[in-house]
Design a protein around this motif. Structure first.
Motif, PDB file in Angstrom:
ATOM      1  N   ASP A 233      58.904 -17.092  -2.316  1.00  0.00           N
ATOM      2  CA  ASP A 233      57.804 -16.130  -2.173  1.00  0.00           C
ATOM      3  C   ASP A 233      56.480 -16.639  -1.651  1.00  0.00           C
ATOM      4  OD1 ASP A 233      59.415 -16.063  -4.502  1.00  0.00           O
ATOM      5  OD2 ASP A 233      58.034 -15.834  -6.074  1.00  0.00           O
TER       6      ASP A 233
ATOM      7  N   ARG B 294      46.583 -17.836  -0.891  1.00  0.00           N
ATOM      8  CA  ARG B 294      47.392 -18.435  -1.805  1.00  0.00           C
ATOM      9  C   ARG B 294      48.899 -19.234  -0.986  1.00  0.00           C
ATOM     10  NH1 ARG B 294      52.140 -18.140  -4.848  1.00  0.00           N
ATOM     11  NH2 ARG B 294      52.507 -16.616  -3.170  1.00  0.00           N
TER      12      ARG B 294
ATOM     13  N   LEU C  84      53.570 -16.756 -10.911  1.00  0.00           N
ATOM     14  CA  LEU C  84      54.288 -18.010 -10.255  1.00  0.00           C
ATOM     15  C   LEU C  84      55.569 -17.819  -9.598  1.00  0.00           C
ATOM     16  CD1 LEU C  84      54.135 -20.405 -13.170  1.00  0.00           C
ATOM     17  CD2 LEU C  84      52.815 -20.584 -11.323  1.00  0.00           C
ATOM     18  N   GLU C  85      55.910 -18.657  -8.560  1.00  0.00           N
ATOM     19  CA  GLU C  85      56.917 -18.391  -7.771  1.00  0.00           C
ATOM     20  C   GLU C  85      58.089 -18.944  -8.759  1.00  0.00           C
ATOM     21  OE1 GLU C  85      53.805 -19.672  -6.218  1.00  0.00           O
ATOM     22  OE2 GLU C  85      54.809 -19.387  -4.231  1.00  0.00           O
ATOM     23  N   THR C  86      59.129 -18.383  -8.380  1.00  0.00           N
ATOM     24  CA  THR C  86      60.471 -18.663  -9.392  1.00  0.00           C
ATOM     25  C   THR C  86      60.789 -20.305  -8.985  1.00  0.00           C
ATOM     26  OG1 THR C  86      61.676 -18.094  -7.313  1.00  0.00           O
ATOM     27  CG2 THR C  86      61.708 -16.339  -8.949  1.00  0.00           C
ATOM     28  N   ASP C  87      60.653 -20.677  -7.872  1.00  0.00           N
ATOM     29  CA  ASP C  87      61.201 -21.840  -7.689  1.00  0.00           C
ATOM     30  C   ASP C  87      60.161 -23.115  -8.243  1.00  0.00           C
ATOM     31  OD1 ASP C  87      62.332 -20.077  -6.079  1.00  0.00           O
ATOM     32  OD2 ASP C  87      62.272 -21.399  -4.447  1.00  0.00           O
ATOM     33  N   SER C  88      59.034 -22.604  -8.683  1.00  0.00           N
ATOM     34  CA  SER C  88      58.208 -23.637  -9.331  1.00  0.00           C
ATOM     35  C   SER C  88      58.498 -24.108 -10.664  1.00  0.00           C
ATOM     36  CB  SER C  88      56.560 -23.425  -8.864  1.00  0.00           C
ATOM     37  OG  SER C  88      56.564 -22.153  -9.605  1.00  0.00           O
TER      38      SER C  88
ATOM     39  N   ARG D 102      56.136 -31.937  -7.135  1.00  0.00           N
ATOM     40  CA  ARG D 102      55.684 -30.940  -6.349  1.00  0.00           C
ATOM     41  C   ARG D 102      55.658 -29.647  -7.220  1.00  0.00           C
ATOM     42  NH1 ARG D 102      58.403 -26.303  -4.314  1.00  0.00           N
ATOM     43  NH2 ARG D 102      59.413 -26.182  -5.916  1.00  0.00           N
TER      44      ARG D 102
ATOM     45  N   LEU E 226      52.304 -29.622  -8.454  1.00  0.00           N
ATOM     46  CA  LEU E 226      51.348 -29.218  -7.394  1.00  0.00           C
ATOM     47  C   LEU E 226      51.161 -27.679  -7.163  1.00  0.00           C
ATOM     48  CD1 LEU E 226      51.357 -31.792  -4.585  1.00  0.00           C
ATOM     49  CD2 LEU E 226      49.387 -30.990  -5.823  1.00  0.00           C
ATOM     50  N   VAL E 227      52.347 -27.062  -6.784  1.00  0.00           N
ATOM     51  CA  VAL E 227      52.618 -25.913  -6.857  1.00  0.00           C
ATOM     52  C   VAL E 227      51.931 -24.894  -7.695  1.00  0.00           C
ATOM     53  CG1 VAL E 227      54.164 -23.978  -6.184  1.00  0.00           C
ATOM     54  CG2 VAL E 227      54.259 -26.178  -4.997  1.00  0.00           C
TER      55      VAL E 227
ATOM     56  N   THR F 266      48.224 -25.101  -7.741  1.00  0.00           N
ATOM     57  CA  THR F 266      47.825 -24.506  -6.827  1.00  0.00           C
ATOM     58  C   THR F 266      47.640 -22.846  -6.986  1.00  0.00           C
ATOM     59  OG1 THR F 266      48.777 -26.045  -5.199  1.00  0.00           O
ATOM     60  CG2 THR F 266      48.124 -23.802  -4.260  1.00  0.00           C
ATOM     61  N   ASN F 267      48.669 -22.295  -7.708  1.00  0.00           N
ATOM     62  CA  ASN F 267      48.884 -21.094  -8.139  1.00  0.00           C
ATOM     63  C   ASN F 267      47.583 -20.653  -9.010  1.00  0.00           C
ATOM     64  OD1 ASN F 267      51.060 -19.171  -6.862  1.00  0.00           O
ATOM     65  ND2 ASN F 267      51.973 -21.166  -7.075  1.00  0.00           N
TER      66      ASN F 267
ATOM     67  N   TYR G 251      44.156 -21.051  -7.785  1.00  0.00           N
ATOM     68  CA  TYR G 251      43.762 -19.636  -6.948  1.00  0.00           C
ATOM     69  C   TYR G 251      43.774 -18.565  -7.789  1.00  0.00           C
ATOM     70  CZ  TYR G 251      45.102 -15.704  -3.816  1.00  0.00           C
ATOM     71  OH  TYR G 251      44.920 -14.633  -3.409  1.00  0.00           O
TER      72      TYR G 251
ATOM     73  N   ASP H  39      43.668 -12.782  -8.610  1.00  0.00           N
ATOM     74  CA  ASP H  39      44.791 -12.386  -8.158  1.00  0.00           C
ATOM     75  C   ASP H  39      46.230 -12.919  -8.494  1.00  0.00           C
ATOM     76  OD1 ASP H  39      46.162 -10.702  -6.226  1.00  0.00           O
ATOM     77  OD2 ASP H  39      45.929 -12.147  -4.413  1.00  0.00           O
TER      78      ASP H  39
ATOM     79  N   GLY I 251      49.804 -13.741  -7.095  1.00  0.00           N
ATOM     80  CA  GLY I 251      50.113 -13.556  -5.526  1.00  0.00           C
ATOM     81  C   GLY I 251      51.598 -13.252  -5.316  1.00  0.00           C
ATOM     82  N   THR I 252      52.483 -13.349  -6.230  1.00  0.00           N
ATOM     83  CA  THR I 252      53.805 -13.217  -6.187  1.00  0.00           C
ATOM     84  C   THR I 252      54.613 -11.935  -6.235  1.00  0.00           C
ATOM     85  OG1 THR I 252      54.535 -14.040  -8.063  1.00  0.00           O
ATOM     86  CG2 THR I 252      54.275 -15.713  -6.250  1.00  0.00           C
ATOM     87  N   ARG I 253      53.653 -10.891  -6.202  1.00  0.00           N
ATOM     88  CA  ARG I 253      54.096  -9.413  -6.662  1.00  0.00           C
ATOM     89  C   ARG I 253      55.151  -8.773  -5.649  1.00  0.00           C
ATOM     90  NH1 ARG I 253      48.813  -9.602  -5.405  1.00  0.00           N
ATOM     91  NH2 ARG I 253      47.974  -7.950  -4.388  1.00  0.00           N
TER      92      ARG I 253
END
Lengths: 439, 439
Positions: free
Chosen positions: A63, A400, B60-64, B400, B403-404, B407-408, B411, B417, B419-421
Motif C-alpha cells: 500500500d 504518508r 493501516l497497511e496489511t503488512d504492518s 518495523r 514504526l510503520v 507512522t500511520n 499521520y 486522512d 491512507g490505504t484506501r
C-alpha cells in the motif's frame, strides 16, 4: 442499470484514460481551467511503478507505493473520477465506450501506459511473471517465499534447484534492480530465515539480449552496474535471448538450458490501444502515432501521452519515439494540459509542441550501490544511491507514503532486514464469494 | 513427494499447531529448553488480530500487522517452522497428519485459535463477511471502497442505500471498533473522496443481542461506549439478533428489515478441532476440554491453549471457561512451556496449574475515545485512547511494524486522512495462473 453519471456542468469535457504518471500530471495541471476533467482508471489508485520491485522482494508494503486517485484531487473542483475499464472509442461521435457505459468527451487523452511485452512468445507469456501491476508484485512476493518454504519439503536436488533458481529477463533498470534485490535476499535474509537451506542452493540469473546491462546508460555506467551485480553474485548472461520456457525448463538462444520455476520478465513493454483507433496509426510496440502536440494522427481532439504515444519530433536522438519512461509521460501530460487550457481559452494558435527535457536516469543495484547520470554527470556508488533514494522519495505521492517508505528504508538500512516477507493467501470459503463480488 | 523433512535431533519433539498469540509465546518460552520445537501454521506470519479492523477500514497497511514467523525465531536454534495445514491426529501413535505429510511428536500443542461463529445460520454464513484473517480484512477494505465507487453509477435510491448501509453484528470490542472506524470514514473521508454522494446516504448499524455493548466491561463503561457511538452517528440496535440475510436484505429478530450489501460479522468465534480428537471431549463452541495444566482430557502429552481450549478451573468467575482473548492464550502458552520444560528436565511433579491474571480490557471507539478497565480502574476518553495506542504498539511484534503503525497513526492524527484506501484487485491473465500455483 449502471452508467457513468458524470454531470454536465456547462464546460467542455476533458476525459483522461489512465491514472499513471501522464494522466495525473495532466489532470493536476488542469486545476482551475475552464474545463471539466474526468479521469478514468481501472484501479482507484496511482501506482508508483519504479518501486514495484521492492514490493516483490519483501522490502516495502504494497500500500505504500499506491496512492488513492481521489486523494490527489480532493481540492480540485472541476475533477471527476470513475473507476472503469475503457473498451473502445467512436471518434466520429466523440464517444468513449467503457465497462460502466458510454461517455461523451470534448477532448480525449489516452494515458493508458503499457503492458508487459513478450514479443509474441506465447509459451513464455503463459509461464513467465510480469512486473507491471501491484497485484503482480504481491504475487511475486508470495510466490518467491513459497519456493523457499516448499524447498524444505523436497529431497530431490533437481527439484530444489528449480525452485531456488530465479531468472530475470531484461537488463534494463527493472531487471537490474530486481536481480540486485534478490541477491540481497540471499545475502541477508536467507541465512536467517532458512538456516536449513544452504545459501549456495539459491542462484540468480539476469539475461539480457544486448551486449550490456542498462544499455540506455553510458558504457562506463553499464560496466559499473555489471561489476556491482557480479559482486553480489548475480549470474549475468549477455547477448542472449530466451527461446522457450515451459514453467520448469528455460531454453536460451545459445542452446543452454536452465531449470527454474520463476521467470520474471522485465524485457520490454508495449502499448495497448483500445478498439476504435485505426490500425494504420498504430506503430510497432502498439504505440499510437501522435504529432508534436501529442494529438493522435488524424484527430484534433484526441491525444495520447506517455508510453502509449509514439512521437517522433526529435528523430536524431529518438528515431523510434521517446523512451517509455515516467519522465516523458509527466512532461507530455503537463504540455498537453497547457495546450488544452489555451484552446479552451480561445488561443489555439498559442499551443506549444512537446520538447523533451532529459532529467537523467538512475538505477540501484543494492545497498549503497546505484548508478546515476544527469546534467552530463555520471555518478555511482554511495552518493548515487543517496540521490536515487531522495529522488524516489520526493516523487512518491503523498506524505504518508513518503513516511512509510522512508521508515522501511531506514529500518532496513540498519537491520539488513526485509520486513514484509509474508504470504497473503486466500483461504476461507466466504472469501471466494467476496472475490467474485469484488472482481 | 513432499514431506515435512524435520530432522531428528535426539531431543523430544514439541509440535505446536498455530502461530497465534498462544503458539508463539509457547515456542518463545522453549528457547534453550532440551526439546526440539516444531511450529506449524497454514500462514507464514503471526497476525496481530486486534488491529485487523484498522486494515479493513483503510487505516493501516496489511503488512504492518503481520510479522513473519521465521523472523520471530531467527535466534532460536532448536526451532523449526513448516507452513502446513493440519488435518488430523492419531494420538495412539503420536502422529500428526498434515497437508505436507505425517509428523511424529512427543508433545503436541493445539494453539489453533478460533474461527467466525455463525451459530449454525447457513444463510448468514454464506453472505456475511467474517473478521478473522488478513485476507478477509483486505477484502473488506476492497469491498467497502467498491460500494462507494459503484454508488456513483446508480440512480435508484434503494440500490444506493443498500450499498451505503454498513451493518456490524456483535457489540464486543471488534464490532464497536469497526463501527467507530466506519463512522470516522464517513466523517473525515467520505466528504473529501465522494463530494458527489451526500454523507447522509451512508448509514452505520451495530446490532447486539444483549442489552448492552461491550458486555464484558462494567455497565458504566458500556454506557460510555454507547454514548460515544451515538455521538459518532452509529445506529446501535440492542437486544436484537440477526434472523436472516440474503446478501441484500437483513431481517432482525424484532421483525425489522434493513437493506445492506455489507454484513460484517463479529458476533462470535468458535474453535475448529482437527479430526482425531474424540467428540466427547469437545465442549460447546467447539473448544477442546483441557485440565488445569492445559492437557487435553484423556491425554498426557497433548495440550490445547488459547481460544481452542476450554479450561474450567475457576468456575465462579469463568463457569464456561476463560474468555477467548489474546491474554489467556499468551498466559497459557507461557505456562505450558514452563511445564514442558520441567517435564523434559525430569521434574514432572513440579509443574504448575494455570492461573489467569486478568490484565484488563480495552476498546477504542474512535479518535481520542477509548474505554479501558484495568487494575480496578475504569478510564475513558483521551487518556484511555493514549493507553490503548501504547499497549497495542508495544504488543505488536517487530520494530518495523511498530514504526510503520506509529507512522500511520501519527499521520492520521494530524491529517484525519486514511491512507490505504486502495482496491487491490486481480487483473492480468498470468495472475490467474500464479494464483493457482500459490494457493
Amino acid at each position: 442499470m449502471i452508467q457513468p453519471n458524470v454531470p454536465e456542468i456547462g464546460l467542455p469535457r476533458v476525459v483522461i484514460v489512465g491514472g499513471g504518471f501522464g494522466g495525473i500530471n495532466l489532470a493536476k495541471q488542469l486545476k482551475g481551467a475552464p474545463v471539466q476533467v474526468v479521469l478514468l482508471d481501472r484501479n482507484n489508485y496511482h501506482l508508483f511503478q519504479p518501486l514495484l520491485y521492492q514490493v516483490s522482494t519483501a522490502g516495502l508494503e504494497t500500500d505504500s507505493i499506491a496512492f488513492p486517485l481521489r486523494g490527489i484531487f480532493k481540492h480540485q473542483k472541476n475533477f471527476y473520477f470513475r473507476m472503469a475499464e475503457v473498451t473502445g472509442v467512436r471518434p466520429a461521435e466523440n464517444i468513449l465506450e467503457t465497462g460502466i457505459g458510454e461517455l461523451h468527451y470534448d477532448y480525449l487523452i489516452f494515458a493508458t501506459g503499457s503492458t508487459t511485452n513478450y514479443f509474441g512468445n506465447k509459451a513464455v507469456e503463459e509461464h513467465a511473471i510480469g512486473m507491471k501491476s501491484l497485484i503482480e508484485a504481491v504475487q511475486i512476493r508470495n510466490y518467491v517465499i513459497k519456493q523457499f518454504e516448499e524447498s524444505l519439503l523436497l529431497n530431490d536436488a533437481e527439484e530444489i534447484q528449480a525452485k531456488l533458481n530465479f531468472v530475470m529477463v531484461g537488463g534494463g533498470p527493472t531487471g537490474v534492480e530486481l536481480a540486485g534485490a534478490f541477491a540481497e535476499l540471499r545475502k541477508y535474509i536467507m541465512p536467517k530465515d532458512y538456516p536449513e537451506l544452504p545459501v549456495s542452493l539459491m542462484k540468480i540469473y539476469l539475461i539480457e539480449g544486448s551486449p550490456r546491462v542498462l544499455n540506455g546508460f553510458s558504457e562506463q555506467s553499464s560496466q559499473k552496474a555489471l561489476d556491482g551485480l557480479h559482486k553480489l553474485g548475480v549470474n549475468v548472461i549477455l547477448n542472449t535471448f530466451v527461446k522457450e520456457y515451459d514453467g520448469e525448463t528455460l531454453t536460451l538462444s545459445n542452446g543452454e538450458k536452465l531449470k527454474s520455476k520463476s521467470l520474471l520478465w522485465a524485457a520490454g513493454v508495449k502499448g495497448v490501444p483500445v478498439n476504435g483507433i485505426p490500425t494504420d496509426i498504430i506503430a510497432p510496440g502498439s504505440r499510437i502515432i501522435v504529432n508534436e502536440y501529442n494529438q493522435v494522427k488524424g484527430y484534433e481532439n484526441i491525444y495520447a501521452v506517455g508510453d502509449i504515444a509514439q512521437m517522433i519530433n526529435d528523430p536524431e536522438r529518438f528515431p523510434k519515439g521517446y523512451p517509455m519512461v515516467a519522465q516523458v509521460a509527466i512532461q507530455q501530460g503537463v504540455n498537453v494540459a497547457h495546450n488544452i487550457r489555451l484552446i479552451a481559452k480561445g488561443q489555439p494558435s498559442a499551443i506549444k509542441p512537446f520538447k523533451y527535457k532529459d532529467l537523467g536516469s538512475m538505477a540501484t543495484i543494492g545497498r549503497n550501490k546505484a548508478i546515476a547520470e544527469f546534467f552530463g554527470m555520471k555518478i555511482s556508488g554511495y552518493f548515487a544511491w543517496i540521490v536515487w533514494m531522495l529522488v524516489h522519495l520526493m516523487s512518491l505521492l503523498g506524505f504518508r507514503n513518503k513516511l512509510v517508505v522512508f521508515t522501511n528504508w531506514f529500518y532496513r538500512y540498519f537491520t539488513y532486514d526485509r520486513g514484509t516477507r509474508i504470504i497473503i493467501k486466500r483461504g476461507a470459503a466466504n472469501i471466494v464469494k467476496l472475490r467474485q463480488t469484488v472482481q
